[in-house]
Scaffold this active site. Structure first.
Site, PDB file in Angstrom:
ATOM      1  N   LYS A 155       0.855  -1.184   0.000  1.00 20.33           N
ATOM      2  CA  LYS A 155       0.000   0.000   0.000  1.00 20.33           C
ATOM      3  C   LYS A 155       0.889   1.231   0.000  1.00 20.33           C
ATOM      4  CE  LYS A 155      -4.518   0.551  -0.093  1.00 20.33           C
ATOM      5  NZ  LYS A 155      -5.379  -0.255  -0.977  1.00 20.33           N
ATOM      6  N   GLY A 156       0.413   2.283  -0.608  1.00 24.84           N
ATOM      7  CA  GLY A 156       1.153   3.537  -0.613  1.00 24.84           C
ATOM      8  C   GLY A 156       0.229   4.696  -0.341  1.00 24.84           C
TER       9      GLY A 156
END
Length: 1011
Positions: A293-294
């Site tokens: 995830k970013g």
């Protein structure tokens, strides 16, 4: 706080020679600038220079400043040059001029090294050190020399081409350690150690790329090396920092994927993204990549737009991963790497970046990144998730199944719904069009609250379809004429909402007026059939949790407790609508739910297939076996095939949970052992994952109940992750016997037209691992392989090998397909699937027990040289098993199939004759019920289960021996003993209780028959 920007036009700063003892002076110019003298004086103050006098010069925009003497010696000429450079860099927008700028004067370091310290400090604040950046800066100014020493350590580790790097690192590290050792307070020590750990944890950086001129910095980290952090520790993390944008990308595994979101939580975006990564890691259990995830934010004061900030973030990520050039991983130039090859970086759209995949792919193309437009799935040449409705359709598979378990058909019978979201949204909008029997009585989003107390299913479905097709629609666009009496649409900014009698009845409340926040709570608590979450936010927590536990302060005012939710079923198309503890509490009160990582997994599965299909197609294009112009046409042609495969996978996962729930009471002890094993391995946090403590499991054992569906969902997903990890470390995925798990992943048309790309796919092995682990755990349930390990000492690869052999020889997928196509009710179907799983498990157990025995080895030795390979076992058993079972065997027909085949091979007799002899023996002894229902009848402690399983194996072996003696004519006719055994079995069946004592008696009686 940053100083005013001086970034327009040309700015200069030159210090004057003060060797004659006169006060320090400087000449500054900012021609054509709008800035006031106060702005410039404040900038100089940030460098520790306080102006005592000023006079304008004849040259336009030029000024002379006199610097007030300080209590310390005047800066030397080198430091003054560094300040002048920093002044100009700030004016040109290349750095921030803020309180950190004092380090130029104090440490004698350049503005770029100050940028490094600033980035590290801001990262530590995000990582949970518990100290503000201002406080940590105070620790640095109280420790002269430390920032310079830290910069020197970073330089020694990462400057390209540095001679004798090892000595340089050792010297710099010693200097840093000396400062830490002299720290006088706990906070000072924590700050200095935290900054040191940031440098030590950095594996790569773009700091020196392009001559050190990039306007942003990125750092790839090993988070386990940090001295700060929480319970969730990613395998890898990339931190991007610039004047405009800041963010992190975290991965649970090297091969991982997940969305990049624009965060609205600038103070704790890392906390947000770690929670999402943990969810993604569970959600990605059935697919090739692990969870990632970013999140990025636009820093306060920046004028950058979203696209510019997103582009910078993407560049920062690509700067510190490998590319693949001529088939080999290649590290970017001017980059010192302390990690191994790392060439798999795949991203996806997320909140705030839904239409930006093409932007990301354009950056990837600029970098020549090997994945091309597979880098960011869902772009113009990819699969449009909203157009496919794939996330909602996947969640609806789960919803449909939960209703079916309650005897309700959502396609033909009406049902009431309360919802989170609006019709313009992908998940909510698509979901609320999947049945025209929906009666949507209430919904809300961030703008409006919608009430329709007694909706007409057909008319309301048409109106929802109209809104879905209307660009940027909201509930305010809903035709009032289509709303039933007493309903309406109200903005969330309203002072109060009057509620009609019909609305109160639909919501199950008495209040005649509610505030919007109170009304949203009432919607969440409404007594409906389905609560459909297609929005963003955490709206339900457990009653013993605080709002802080939900980690979503924006919705603290509207959040409710799970025990208050009256919907019979929850569908989680959106992420994190419930906390994990909330799902368990809701299920404990009778609600039907699994989890967001189960319900909305179809979206990530679609993206995964898009990436891998594109890789295969691009390889075929490069090899010349597919014309370049056919690429997009081929990708589009298999859209429906991809959707079908993804929805089938969603169905299989939901069915797996249904079967696990069906067997949960009988398997409680074994599930407890699995929980303990996963916790020891660090795969789960018992409390954080909502799994019951030991005391509660004891209570459930006494009550005759098992784990709840949300708990089983966690075990199912994490079991897949463990199995995949252990399979990846084995040689099994390379076996030719596993080829079907690679080929079946791809649509038939891809195999036909891009087969060379599939055969040479760089992730073929990972595809086999993910597909096999997913199927194995779905078919047998969580913990089956752990049971084999405890019973036989079998490694995961050994058990998986047995599964490959059993599934291919018995064609168990065909049997499963017939069960699903039979049209039985949901509960009957689950019972049949559970029975099939028990047969598969029994045949696997037979293989695991006998492949190490001399008798079977003797048989195998005559068939082939490499007797224990899965392909050899398949080749050996396929023909005799098929001869005995015929064309369309049932699950129970397959019980004992491998034992029969082994007997037939040993005796050189007809396999069908052996099978008939076994059936006759089993029927004559009245023992079939015990063999078929063993798994669900034995309950008790771990030792009870282990002992019973061992006795079950002995009983099976005794039956094998009796079959042989019956076939070779050497059997005596101990009629009395046979009758005695039959009476014992009939009595045991009447008692409906099986334990080790009773099984030991049965095993003993069979031994007597075998004499």
């Amino acid at each position: 706080m940053s100083a005013p920007s001086l970034s327009q036009h040309t700015t200069t700063l030159r210090f004057l020679d003060s060797a004659d003892g006169s006060p320090l002076g400087c000449l500054a110019s900012w021609p054509n600038h709008r800035f006031t003298l106060t702005d410039v004086v404040d900038v100089l103050r940030r460098f520790g220079l306080h102006v005592s006098d000023h006079r304008p010069l004849d040259e336009p925009g030029a000024h002379h400043f006199t610097i007030a003497p300080s209590g310390t010696a005047a800066p030397d000429a080198g430091v003054l040059d560094l300040i002048a450079d920093a002044f100009v860099a700030g004016a040109e927008g290349r750095t921030d001029i803020d309180d950190f700028s004092i380090l130029v004067l104090q440490e004698g370091i350049s503005w770029r090294w100050v940028d490094l310290i600033r980035a590290a400090v801001r990262f530590l604040a995000q990582a949970g050190i518990g100290l503000s950046p201002t406080y940590m800066l105070g620790c640095l100014t109280a420790t002269p020399g430390y920032a310079a020493a830290l910069a020197a350590l970073f330089d020694a580790r990462f400057r390209p081409g540095l001679p004798d790097r090892e000595a340089a690192v050792a010297a710099a590290a010693s200097a840093v350690a000396g400062h830490i050792d002299r720290a006088a307070t706990f906070d000072l020590d924590r700050t200095l150690r935290g900054l040191r750990s940031f440098v030590d944890a950095t594996l790569r950086t773009n700091w020196f790329q392009s001559g050190g001129t990039k306007p942003y910095a990125s750092f790839k980290l090993d988070p386990s090396a940090l001295t700060v952090g929480g319970a969730i520790v990613p395998l890898r993390e990339i931190y991007v920092h610039s004047r405009d944008v800041e963010g992190v990308h975290v991965r649970a595994e090297l091969v991982a994927r997940g969305g990049l979101r624009f965060s609205e939580r600038p103070e704790d975006y890392r906390t947000e993204v770690l929670g999402l990564m943990a969810t993604q890691a569970v959600k990605n259990a059935p697919i090739v990549p692990g969870g990632a995830k970013g999140a990025f934010v636009i820093r306060p004061g920046s004028t950058a737009d979203l696209t510019t900030a997103y582009t910078t973030f993407i560049r920062g990520l690509l700067d510190v991963v490998d590319n693949v050039v001529d088939g080999a991983p290649t590290t970017p130039a001017d980059t010192v790497a302390y990690d191994g090859a790392d060439a798999y970086l795949v991203v996806a759209a997320d909140k705030g970046t839904a239409r930006m995949s093409d932007t990301a792919n354009a950056v990837a193309a600029e970098y020549g990144y090997w994945l091309g437009d597979a880098f960011a799935s869902g772009g113009s040449a990819g699969y449009d998730h909203k157009a496919m409705g794939i996330t909602a359709r996947g969640a609806w598979v789960a919803v449909r199944h939960r209703f079916a378990e309650l005897g309700h058909d959502v396609d033909t019978q009406t049902f009431t719904v309360a919802g989170i979201g609006d019709m313009s949204g992908d998940v909510f909008g698509n979901g609320m069009l999947l049945s025209d029997r929906i009666r949507l009585v209430a919904a809300f989003d961030h703008r409006h609250i919608f009430l329709d107390p007694d909706p007409d299913p057909d008319a309301s479905h048409r109106e929802r379809a109209r809104l879905f097709a209307l660009p940027r629609s909201s509930w305010a666009d809903y035709d009032p004429a289509a709303i039933s009496a007493g309903g309406g649409v109200w903005p969330r900014t309203a002072k109060a909402v009057p509620l009609s009698a019909a609305a109160r009845a639909a919501l199950g409340i008495d209040a005649e007026t509610l505030t919007p926040d109170e009304l949203i709570k009432a919607v969440l608590r409404a007594p409906v059939d389905l609560l459909w979450n297609g929005g963003v936010g955490t709206y339900v927590k457990a009653s013993d949790e605080t709002h802080g536990d939900a980690a979503d302060p924006a919705n603290d005012r509207v959040r409710v407790d799970a025990c208050e939710v009256r919907a019979r079923i929850v569908g989680e198309g959106g992420n994190l609508g419930f906390t994990r503890a909330a799902r368990v509490e809701y299920a404990r009160h009778g609600g039907r739910c699994d989890g967001d990582f189960i319900d909305n997994a179809a979206g990530v599965a679609t993206s995964d297939r898009e990436v891998n299909i594109k890789i295969a197609v691009d390889r075929a294009v490069a090899a010349g076996t597919l014309a370049p112009g056919q690429r997009e046409t081929l990708l589009a042609a298999v859209t429906d095939d991809v959707a079908e495969a993804v929805l089938t996978a969603s169905r299989d996962q939901v069915l797996a949970l249904g079967c696990s729930e069906h067997d949960a009471p009988a398997l409680l002890t074994q599930h407890e052992r699995l929980i303990e094993d996963l916790a020891r391995a660090g795969r789960i946090a018992r409390d954080g994952d909502g799994l019951p403590p030991t005391a509660e499991i004891r209570e459930r054992s006494r009550a005759g109940t098992g784990l709840l569906r949300p708990e089983l969902a966690v075990l199912l997903a994490q079991s897949k992750n463990v199995v995949a990890s252990e399979l990846a470390a084995s040689s099994l995925p390379d076996s030719p016997a596993c080829t079907p798990w690679a080929e079946n992943y791809f649509p038939a048309e891809i195999l036909a037209r891009a087969g060379s790309g599939v055969a040479e796919h760089p992730l073929r092995r990972e595809i086999v691992v993910a597909s096999l682990a997913d199927e194995l755990v779905n078919r047998l349930g969580p913990g089956a392989l752990y049971r084999f390990e405890e019973r036989f000492g079998a490694a995961t690869a050994d058990s998986a090998r047995a599964y490959v052999v059993v599934s291919r020889v018995l064609h168990t997928e065909d049997i499963r397909t017939r069960i699903l196509a039979a049209g039985s009710d949901a509960r009957s179907t689950l019972a049949e699937l559970s029975a099939l799983a028990r047969v598969v498990e029994a045949e696997m157990a037979w293989l695991l027990r006998h492949t190490a025995r001399r008798t079977l080895r003797d048989v195998l030795a005559g068939a082939c040289d490499d007797a224990d390979t899965p392909e050899a076992l398949v080749a050996l058993f396929a023909a005799p098993v098929a001869a005995a079972l015929g064309d369309r065997p049932s699950a129970e027909d397959c019980r004992g199939a491998f034992a029969n085949a082994a007997v037939a091979l040993r005796l050189g007799t007809d396999p069908a004759r052996v099978a008939a002899a076994r059936d006759a023996l089993i029927d004559s002894l009245h023992i079939r019920w015990l063999l078929e229902g063993f798994a669900t009848r034995v309950r008790g402690s771990y030792w009870e289960a282990m002992g019973a399983a061992a006795l079950r194996d002995e009983i099976s072996d005794r039956l094998d021996t009796l079959v042989v003696t019956a076939l070779d004519g050497s059997a005596a006719d101990p009629t009395g003993r046979t009758h005695r055994l039959v009476r014992l079995l009939d009595r045991l069946r009447g008692e409906d209780a099986v334990d080790t004592a009773r099984l030991a008696v049965i095993a003993g009686e069979l031994r007597l028959l075998d004499r």
